[in-house]
Scaffold this active site. Structure first.
Site, short mmCIF file in Angstrom:
data_model
loop_
_atom_site.label_atom_id
_atom_site.label_comp_id
_atom_site.label_asym_id
_atom_site.label_seq_id
_atom_site.Cartn_x
_atom_site.Cartn_y
_atom_site.Cartn_z
N GLY A 164 0.82 -1.22 0.00
CA GLY A 164 0.00 0.00 0.00
C GLY A 164 0.84 1.26 0.00
CG ASN A 176 -1.51 3.42 -3.69
OD1 ASN A 176 -1.50 2.34 -3.13
ND2 ASN A 176 -2.59 4.16 -3.79
N GLY A 223 -1.02 7.90 1.48
CA GLY A 223 -1.01 7.92 2.94
C GLY A 223 0.35 7.63 3.56
CB SER A 235 -4.34 0.97 14.63
OG SER A 235 -5.17 1.97 15.15
CE1 TYR A 286 -7.91 -0.28 10.77
CE2 TYR A 286 -8.36 1.06 12.70
CZ TYR A 286 -7.55 0.75 11.62
OH TYR A 286 -6.40 1.46 11.40
N1 LIG Z 1 -4.46 7.11 9.34
C1 LIG Z 1 -4.51 6.79 10.62
O1 LIG Z 1 -4.91 7.59 11.50
C2 LIG Z 1 -4.04 5.43 11.07
C3 LIG Z 1 -3.97 5.18 12.45
C4 LIG Z 1 -3.53 3.94 12.88
C5 LIG Z 1 -3.16 2.98 11.97
N2 LIG Z 1 -3.24 3.23 10.64
C6 LIG Z 1 -2.85 2.17 9.69
O2 LIG Z 1 -1.92 2.68 8.76
C7 LIG Z 1 -1.97 1.90 7.57
C8 LIG Z 1 -1.98 2.82 6.37
O3 LIG Z 1 -3.19 3.55 6.40
P1 LIG Z 1 -3.35 5.03 5.85
O4 LIG Z 1 -3.86 5.84 6.98
O5 LIG Z 1 -2.14 5.47 5.13
O6 LIG Z 1 -4.59 4.81 4.85
P2 LIG Z 1 -4.78 5.08 3.30
O7 LIG Z 1 -4.33 6.44 2.95
O8 LIG Z 1 -6.20 4.68 3.02
O9 LIG Z 1 -3.79 4.02 2.62
C9 LIG Z 1 -4.08 2.65 2.69
C10 LIG Z 1 -3.24 1.91 1.68
O10 LIG Z 1 -3.63 0.53 1.73
C11 LIG Z 1 -3.94 0.12 0.40
N3 LIG Z 1 -4.90 -0.96 0.34
C12 LIG Z 1 -6.18 -0.97 0.79
N4 LIG Z 1 -6.75 -2.14 0.45
C13 LIG Z 1 -5.81 -2.88 -0.19
C14 LIG Z 1 -5.80 -4.16 -0.80
N5 LIG Z 1 -6.90 -4.93 -0.85
N6 LIG Z 1 -4.65 -4.60 -1.35
C15 LIG Z 1 -3.54 -3.84 -1.36
N7 LIG Z 1 -3.51 -2.61 -0.84
C16 LIG Z 1 -4.63 -2.14 -0.27
C17 LIG Z 1 -4.51 1.37 -0.27
O11 LIG Z 1 -4.50 1.21 -1.66
P3 LIG Z 1 -5.57 2.02 -2.58
O12 LIG Z 1 -5.07 3.42 -2.66
O13 LIG Z 1 -5.56 1.28 -3.86
O14 LIG Z 1 -6.90 1.94 -1.86
C18 LIG Z 1 -3.51 2.39 0.24
O15 LIG Z 1 -2.32 2.32 -0.50
C19 LIG Z 1 -3.20 1.02 7.68
O16 LIG Z 1 -2.80 -0.30 8.02
C20 LIG Z 1 -3.98 1.63 8.83
O17 LIG Z 1 -4.75 0.68 9.53
C21 LIG Z 1 -3.67 4.44 10.16
#
Ligand SMILES: NC(=O)c1ccc[n+]([C@@H]2O[C@H](COP(=O)([O-])OP(=O)(O)OC[C@H]3O[C@@H](n4cnc5c(N)ncnc54)[C@H](OP(=O)(O)O)[C@@H]3O)[C@@H](O)[C@H]2O)c1
Length: 325
Positions: free
Chosen positions: A22, A24, A26, A166, A193
């Site tokens: 992932g 691409n 965030g 998380s 989640y």
């Molecule tokens: N943001 C927060 O506050 C937060 C807090 C705690 C933990 N996290 C964790 O941090 C990690 C990254 O999250 P983020 O906040 O950066 O979210 P994000 O911006 O939505 O990025 C998520 C990434 O995961 C990819 N993804 C989703 N479904 C997938 C699949 N089926 N196969 C392959 N890739 C997939 C997305 O690809 P697409 O662009 O193609 O959808 C994107 O690249 C996650 O594990 C999340 O649980 C985030």
């Protein structure tokens, strides 16, 4: 910028290979870009080729701007060494194809950053019949680790698996009988989640028990509350809209860059070489919820995961995973 955590001041050799699932957008995007700017070869493993190629273009543009600004401790090459490989974690078949493609590249693998994830999605199932959070966040990464670990064991010093978990793991409610939310009323977005994020911590501990005296170490982390595209998954939840607006207005969200610091630190900071079984928050070891550390739960989950993946794991792969060879 204040005195919060910062990106470690290190350079990474070009022959060090880092896979970011992932990458691409965030947190994964920022981590992949900065690790590549340190010098590593980075593979972003994404489900959309178009989004991945646009991300690589944007990374290179931001890299050129950083060079023009005279930013310190970044490589001076013309381009970042970032590549794309297709991986859809919601499909075990796609995950196996990624594994086959990676293996056939003959590369080493030094860092596997298990970052891709979905959060708070409506109750839904993958093509393999598993609850969406369960497979994308946890089970798909389990399959990746199972098949890529033998390569990591042969890749030399200081290899690392990092799970982006998380603080939401605290909402997890361990009950494997309900892991797939087969009854609609069992389902709550936060609980499922949270479960998936707890499973990642439990996965870490199970691996560490099996990787004694190995060159591969395993850690996990909470990046903070970060403004990313993860919000898209709950755009239909009215209560979240108000909360997100309020958090935006009061500056409670971290930027993706700030959130990615803990990912980058766990992946490349020499200070964490050989460090295992740690949950990082703001780049420092922190406590987890007690359920995540319950050894019985961890081992029950391990067995359940092997069962779920029985058609995708040969006896040889399982023996290697169990540390038997
Ligand atoms: N943001 C927060 O506050 C937060 C807090 C705690 C933990 N996290 C964790 O941090 C990690 C990254 O999250 P983020 O906040 O950066 O979210 P994000 O911006 O939505 O990025 C998520 C990434 O995961 C990819 N993804 C989703 N479904 C997938 C699949 N089926 N196969 C392959 N890739 C997939 C997305 O690809 P697409 O662009 O193609 O959808 C994107 O690249 C996650 O594990 C999340 O649980 C985030």
């Amino acid at each position: 910028m204040g005195s919060g955590p910062s990106i470690p001041d290190v350079s990474v050799p070009r022959d060090r290979v880092v896979v970011v699932t992932g990458g691409n957008t965030g947190l994964g995007y920022e981590a992949a870009k900065h690790i590549a700017m340190m010098g590593a070869t980075v593979i972003i493993a994404c489900r959309s080729e178009q989004r991945a190629m646009e991300a690589i273009e944007r990374m290179n543009k931001e890299f050129r701007e950083a060079k023009e600004r005279g930013e310190k401790n970044i490589i001076q090459d013309d381009k970042l060494n970032v590549e794309f490989m297709l991986l859809d974690l919601a499909s075990l078949k796609s995950t196996m194809n990624f594994i086959a493609m990676f293996k056939s590249s003959g590369r080493k693998l030094h860092v596997l950053l298990c970052n891709a994830g979905v959060g708070l999605v409506v109750r839904g199932y993958t093509e393999d019949g598993y609850e969406m959070h369960f497979q994308v966040n946890y089970l798909g990464h389990f399959l990746l680790v199972a098949h890529l670990l033998p390569i990591m064991k042969q890749s030399g010093d200081d290899c690392r698996i990092v799970f982006v978990s998380s603080s939401a793991h605290e909402y997890g409610n361990f009950n494997l009988e309900k892991a797939q939310a087969k009854i609609e009323t069992d389902y709550s977005r936060m609980k499922y989640y949270g479960n998936s994020k707890m499973y990642q911590i439990q996965h870490m501990s199970c691996l560490v028990r099996r990787l004694q005296d190995s060159n591969v170490s395993v850690t996990c982390l909470h990046p903070g509350i970060v403004a990313t595209e993860i919000n898209r998954n709950y755009s239909d939840m009215r209560c979240f809209h108000g909360m997100i607006r309020c958090m935006n207005n009061t500056g409670c969200f971290k930027s993706s860059y700030q959130g990615a610091i803990t990912l980058i630190d766990a992946a490349v900071n020499p200070k964490w070489k050989g460090v295992n079984d740690v949950y990082f928050v703001k780049t420092k070891p922190a406590a987890t919820a007690s359920a995540a550390r319950n050894k019985q739960y961890q081992e029950d989950l391990w067995k359940y995961s092997l069962h779920c993946l029985q058609d995708y794991l040969s006896d040889d792969v399982i023996s290697a995973l169990e540390g038997l060879k």
